[in-house]
Scaffold this motif. Structure first.
Motif: not given
Ligand code: SAH
Length: 253
Positions: A11, A87-89, A92-93, A117-118, A170-171, A200, A227-228
């Motif tokens: 993340p 980013g993340g996994d 996952v999106f 994942t974040s 997400f997003m 994060g 990112p949030a």
């Protein structure tokens, strides 16, 4: 012909990449990364490697997904190890599945290296457990779009509103008000605790908490540039007792 590794970067905190991912980064002849990858991780790429930034930021599209697929296929022809760092996994999106399908269709061998994942790590760094005995027993990952798209008349609750479950959106940054409203329209109480966590796991992490009724107002006047994620559910209230990560830019709440 080389192999393309679809690697999850984690993340943000560069220590949250897997050992396998970190090892591959060091030996890759080419690295294709997106915008959400920590610059510190890119420092670990070897000096001679090709670095391709295909990052998408909200609003601006640098490369179409099909062009990214083509690039990966091309690079695999001239490099033994190609890392597609996400980013993340990757699954996952992250559109990792689309890349895997394109690689397979082109006869390019690939491996998936999962990442943190974040959706899991960012709430953890904000002191919010996604499940908690007696409080939340399921988690749903959604995109902002899923919450704000019009609901069919008559369907009061949507399948993803599972009992006492936690919802991670997400997003959703640009539509916090609409998302909060959408969740209430779909049956959640306006008093449900909600948090927005920006950047994060980075030192600049910042968390704003409230309820579905007031999270939009609480964010008014606060400029969010990273990112949030939005986390919704009773578990958000546990943050007061669990928070552990020092938020540099954060104001308490
Ligand atoms: N594959 C990624 C998600 C990509 S979608 C993963 O598994 O984490 C991009 C969205 O992820 C962002 O809009 C934001 O909602 C979320 N995100 C990614 N990194 C984040 C971070 N460090 N802090 C908060 N949200 C983050």
């Amino acid at each position: 012909m080389g192999t393309v590794y679809l690697v999850g970067a984690g993340p943000g905190d560069p220590d949250l990449i897997t050992r396998k991912g970190a090892r591959l980064l060091k030996v890759a002849g080419a690295v294709v990364h997106d915008a959400l990858v920590s610059p510190k991780l890119l420092d670990e790429v070897s000096v001679g490697a090709e670095l391709h930034d295909v990052g998408r930021r909200a609003g601006t599209k640098r490369l179409e997904q099909s062009q990214v697929n083509e690039l990966l296929i091309e690079l695999a022809a001239s490099h033994e190890v190609v890392v597609r760092l996400k980013g993340g996994d990757p699954f996952v999106f992250g559109r990792g599945g689309e890349e895997a399908i394109a690689l397979k269709a082109a006869g390019v061998s690939f491996e998936v290296v999962p990442g943190v994942t974040s959706g899991v790590a960012v709430p953890a760094y904000a002191g919010i457990p996604l499940t908690h005995r007696g409080i939340a027993s399921s988690v749903t990952f959604l995109t902002g779009h899923q919450v704000t798209s019009p609901i069919a008349a008559g369907s009061e609750r949507t399948a993803w509103l599972i009992g006492d479950g936690t919802i991670v959106v997400f997003m959703g940054l640009l539509r916090v008000d609409a998302i909060a409203r959408g969740l209430v329209e779909r049956g959640l109480s306006p008093e449900t605790p909600a948090a927005l966590i920006e950047s994060g796991t980075y030192p600049s992490q910042r968390t704003v908490t409230g309820t579905l009724a007031d999270i939009g107002d609480r964010l008014r006047g606060i400029e969010v540039s990273g990112p949030a994620l939005i986390v919704v559910g009773e578990v958000v209230a546990l943050r007061d007792r669990i928070r552990w990560f020092q938020e540099e830019g954060g104001r308490p709440g």
